[in-house]
Design a protein around this motif. Structure first.
Motif, PDB file in Angstrom:
ATOM      1  N   ASP A 362      55.082  71.515  15.364  1.00  0.00           N
ATOM      2  CA  ASP A 362      54.923  70.779  14.169  1.00  0.00           C
ATOM      3  C   ASP A 362      53.908  69.541  14.251  1.00  0.00           C
ATOM      4  N   ALA A 363      54.143  69.184  15.578  1.00  0.00           N
ATOM      5  CA  ALA A 363      53.172  68.050  15.741  1.00  0.00           C
ATOM      6  C   ALA A 363      51.978  68.242  16.066  1.00  0.00           C
ATOM      7  N   GLU A 368      45.726  67.979   8.884  1.00  0.00           N
ATOM      8  CA  GLU A 368      44.437  67.756   9.235  1.00  0.00           C
ATOM      9  C   GLU A 368      43.937  68.808  10.268  1.00  0.00           C
ATOM     10  N   TRP A 369      44.843  69.275  11.245  1.00  0.00           N
ATOM     11  CA  TRP A 369      44.500  70.175  12.146  1.00  0.00           C
ATOM     12  C   TRP A 369      44.291  71.545  11.539  1.00  0.00           C
ATOM     13  N   GLU A 376      40.629  68.006  16.714  1.00  0.00           N
ATOM     14  CA  GLU A 376      41.283  68.708  18.121  1.00  0.00           C
ATOM     15  C   GLU A 376      42.296  67.713  18.539  1.00  0.00           C
ATOM     16  N   HIS A 377      43.435  68.051  18.733  1.00  0.00           N
ATOM     17  CA  HIS A 377      44.422  67.500  19.790  1.00  0.00           C
ATOM     18  C   HIS A 377      44.072  67.567  21.135  1.00  0.00           C
ATOM     19  N   GLN A 378      44.710  66.673  21.900  1.00  0.00           N
ATOM     20  CA  GLN A 378      44.461  66.850  23.532  1.00  0.00           C
ATOM     21  C   GLN A 378      45.482  67.944  24.044  1.00  0.00           C
ATOM     22  N   ASN A 379      44.625  68.979  24.812  1.00  0.00           N
ATOM     23  CA  ASN A 379      45.744  69.834  25.347  1.00  0.00           C
ATOM     24  C   ASN A 379      46.127  70.901  24.211  1.00  0.00           C
ATOM     25  N   LEU A 391      46.214  80.565  10.650  1.00  0.00           N
ATOM     26  CA  LEU A 391      47.146  79.568  10.066  1.00  0.00           C
ATOM     27  C   LEU A 391      46.364  78.774   9.183  1.00  0.00           C
ATOM     28  N   SER A 392      45.066  78.491   9.390  1.00  0.00           N
ATOM     29  CA  SER A 392      44.389  77.579   8.159  1.00  0.00           C
ATOM     30  C   SER A 392      44.495  78.377   6.970  1.00  0.00           C
ATOM     31  N   PHE A 393      44.217  79.655   7.073  1.00  0.00           N
ATOM     32  CA  PHE A 393      44.105  80.389   5.839  1.00  0.00           C
ATOM     33  C   PHE A 393      45.404  80.581   5.028  1.00  0.00           C
ATOM     34  N   LEU A 394      46.504  80.929   6.211  1.00  0.00           N
ATOM     35  CA  LEU A 394      47.860  81.134   5.431  1.00  0.00           C
ATOM     36  C   LEU A 394      48.263  79.640   4.684  1.00  0.00           C
ATOM     37  N   HIS A 395      48.063  78.560   5.323  1.00  0.00           N
ATOM     38  CA  HIS A 395      48.404  77.326   4.812  1.00  0.00           C
ATOM     39  C   HIS A 395      47.677  76.910   3.491  1.00  0.00           C
TER      40      HIS A 395
END
Length: 691
Positions: A362-363, A368-369, A376-379, A391-395
């Motif tokens: 979840d984090a 935004e992601w 981008e998140h780190q790692n 996932l972006s399309f599903l959201h």
């Protein structure tokens, strides 16, 4: 002239005022005059006075040895005067005759009543049985007295400890253990539950709640017989889709997974893949009977009781890295407008590429992601990065679907309140003891991964529900006629609108490993997939099938009990959290008035609802600092006192519209027990049966 007579099972004596052929007027010592039938008059006498005769006769009756009288008595029917002459002498006095009458009347185990003043002695066999019963009753009464005395000394006899839950909730009110609790409660003027607590009958509050739940819902225990999961006989085609599930880390029954194909082509195919135990488990089979007996998995912090044996679950669960049998719904969607263009149901095997765990992701999977490809998140996990476009399309789709449903609902869904996760430190799925350290974490409702799964399941359940109805195949549905206050969600066999969700029909079909209703619906959906327009003839359950109504009724009762227990255990662990962390004050928000001038408040940072006193005219939404009282882990009760108001009292606005369900929180109250201390006490004189 005086008369001794029987009236309503009692012997009375008085002065005869007048006499006719069939009755007499008799004046009692009290001055009351009664009309007595001639057949009821047993003795007439001049002396002594009536009261003196009765007193002397009762004294004589005490001297008559019943065993000896029984030996003297003739085998045939006899009168009391006959026995007096046999027992005392041929010239038995009036007092002796009356004494014999009283003694015979009070010994039904020796002498059966055969009419007014007439008796017949019991057979030797019946007499022995009656005497044995009397002795047994005396021993039981002595045991009751002994146990009651021990409880009064705050000691709990082992037999009462062993029968604790039966005594409190489903008692045999003739059992000595129950009677001992009642007698001790009366003698000590202590409520039964308090009495048993003081006596040490309840070793652990957690075990009290757990064992009570098992007693009421799993009286034969939670174990399963040794059964082998049947193999799916169908030759299922392998789907080209690569699916992934989204659950929390504790989930072992993975019922659903999603896939997305065709991104960038203008037409996207959404796959909703549901584990398919219904392809192997047959109605009426041994495993089906287990599911129908339990009806649902039971959840609670740190533990669960599964609906089906773990070996069976693992056979059909959608584990990553293998091609799992599935009932798949494919929905064709315009990629630009998100308009649905069609749907198809297939029975197949689908490869599950990943079991994602939202509590770990979840984090990372944030708004935004998902919406900003540059962010981008780190790692970032590589596997997650590969799924980012899907996932972006599903959201994006989930937000659109939610908005459409809210138009039908007439108002937005309220996700203002968080969900809470409970973690028992050091517990890895084993049965808790109640002493574990508990951690409570906050998870905001409507998080992206939650929303994706929730909206996909609504699509599947509403699509399949409408499809079954179109084909004339009955199913199990949830419906809500309107959003008006007091209109509740109901279960039935007809595809009716669900106003709260905002769909035309809503079946439960996406959790067949966890809910029996979903397994039933899966059988019906499989019939639709195999037989199309003739599915109604092939489906296991036919229209107006009484079995479906029976399943709904049983499921409603069980599901309500299970959810109630889950809520109670979440409250238990919340109160443990308060104690373990030494919380004496907290901030809370008023959400409605309570009884006795109190207000019900909801803690701001933990999942706790409780009543507070110490303030008046508090509007909904008022924010308070509250001092907490003592915790009662048995009743799950805690009260608070208002220290101060944190918001501006001049601002009387509340916190906005809230669904009825939002106010449906677990609040402690008296535990309903079945012990009735107002019942008549045990009667020692009723010990023996009549001969």
């Amino acid at each position: 002239m005086h008369a001794l007579f029987e009236e309503a099972g009692k012997f009375l004596a008085g002065r005869i005022l007048s006499e006719a052929d069939t009755s007499a007027q008799v004046e009692l010592d009290s001055g009351k005059r009664v009309k007595v039938k001639a057949a009821h008059i047993l003795l007439k006498f001049e002396k002594p006075a009536p009261a003196e005769l009765v007193a002397q006769a009762q004294a004589v009756a005490e001297t008559i040895e019943l065993d000896l009288a029984w030996e003297f008595a003739p085998e045939d029917e006899f009168g009391f005067a006959d026995l007096a002459r046999d027992y005392f002498s041929e010239n038995a006095t009036l007092i002796q005759q009356a004494g014999a009458l009283f003694r015979l009347y009070d010994a039904p185990h020796y002498f059966r009543r055969a009419g007014k003043g007439r008796f017949k002695k019991a057979s030797a066999e019946i007499l022995q049985q009656a005497l044995a019963a009397i002795e047994k009753k005396k021993a039981i009464l002595a045991q009751i007295d002994e146990w009651a005395a021990a409880l009064g000394r705050s000691e709990c006899p082992q037999p009462i400890r062993d029968q604790l839950y039966k005594i409190l909730f489903k008692p045999d009110k003739n059992a000595p253990e129950y009677k001992a609790v009642v007698e001790a409660s009366r003698a000590t003027h202590t409520a039964p539950l308090d009495l048993l607590q003081k006596a040490g009958a309840i070793d652990s509050a957690y075990q009290f709640h757990w064992k009570r739940f098992l007693f009421e819902n799993f009286p034969k225990g939670t174990g399963f017989p040794a059964l082998t999961a049947p193999v799916i006989a169908d030759e299922l085609p392998l789907s080209s889709a690569q699916a992934y599930s989204i659950d929390d880390s504790q989930t072992t029954e993975i019922d659903d997974a999603l896939s997305v194909q065709g991104l960038g082509t203008g037409t996207v195919v959404l796959g909703i893949h549901i584990a398919a135990p219904g392809l192997a488990i047959q109605p009426g089979s041994a495993i089906d009977q287990l599911g129908r007996a339990r009806l649902s998995t039971v959840y609670m912090p740190g533990y669960k009781i599964t609906m089906l044996p773990d070996d069976v679950v693992q056979t059909y669960t959608l584990d990553e890295g293998r091609a799992n049998p599935a009932v798949s719904l494919y929905v064709t969607i315009d990629e630009a407008t998100l308009e649905f263009k069609g749907s198809e149901t297939r029975l197949e095997r689908v490869h599950v590429a990943a079991n994602l765990r939202h509590d770990l992701l979840d984090a990372v999977v944030t708004e935004e992601w998902l919406s900003n490809p540059e962010f981008e998140h780190q790692n970032d996990p590589k596997r997650l990065s590969e799924l980012r476009p899907q996932l972006s399309f599903l959201h994006r789709l989930a937000k659109d679907l939610k908005a459409r449903r809210e138009v039908v609902r007439g108002k937005p869904e309220n996700f203002n309140r968080p969900d809470y996760n409970f973690r028992l430190v050091g517990n890895h799925g084993a049965e808790p003891t109640g002493d574990e350290q508990v951690q409570i974490s906050v998870r905001q409702r409507g998080a992206p991964l939650d929303l994706i799964v929730a909206e996909a399941m609504i699509v599947a359940n509403s699509t399949w529900g409408s499809w079954m109805a179109e084909l004339g195949v009955p199913g199990i549905y949830r419906s809500q006629a309107s959003m008006a206050p007091g209109v509740k969600v109901r279960m039935g066999t007809k595809a009716l609108p669900h106003a709260g969700i905002g769909v035309k029909a809503y079946s439960w079909a996406t959790s067949p490993l966890r809910r029996y209703t979903d397994l039933v619906n899966q059988w019906q959906i499989i019939a639709c997939a195999r037989h199309g327009k003739t599915a109604a003839l092939a489906a296991p359950f036919k229209p107006k099938d009484a079995d479906l109504f029976s399943i709904i009724s049983s499921f409603d009762a069980a599901y309500g009990a299970y959810n109630g227990y889950q809520a109670g255990m979440e409250r238990f662990w919340t109160l443990k959290y308060v104690e373990q962390n030494g919380i004496t004050e907290l901030n809370a928000t008023v959400f409605k008035e309570g009884p006795g001038g109190s207000f019900l408040v909801r803690a701001d940072d933990i999942p706790l609802v409780f009543p507070v006193l110490g303030a008046q005219n508090l509007p909904r939404g008022a924010r308070l600092k509250v001092k907490l009282g003592e915790v009662d882990e048995i009743t799950l009760d805690i009260h608070g006192t208002v220290i101060e108001r944190l918001d501006d009292p001049a601002d009387t606005s509340d916190d906005g519209p809230v669904d009825d369900a939002e106010d449906d929180d677990t609040v402690a109250g008296p535990i309903a027990i079945a012990v009735d201390v107002n019942e008549a006490p045990a009667d020692a004189t009723a010990a023996a049966p009549a001969a």
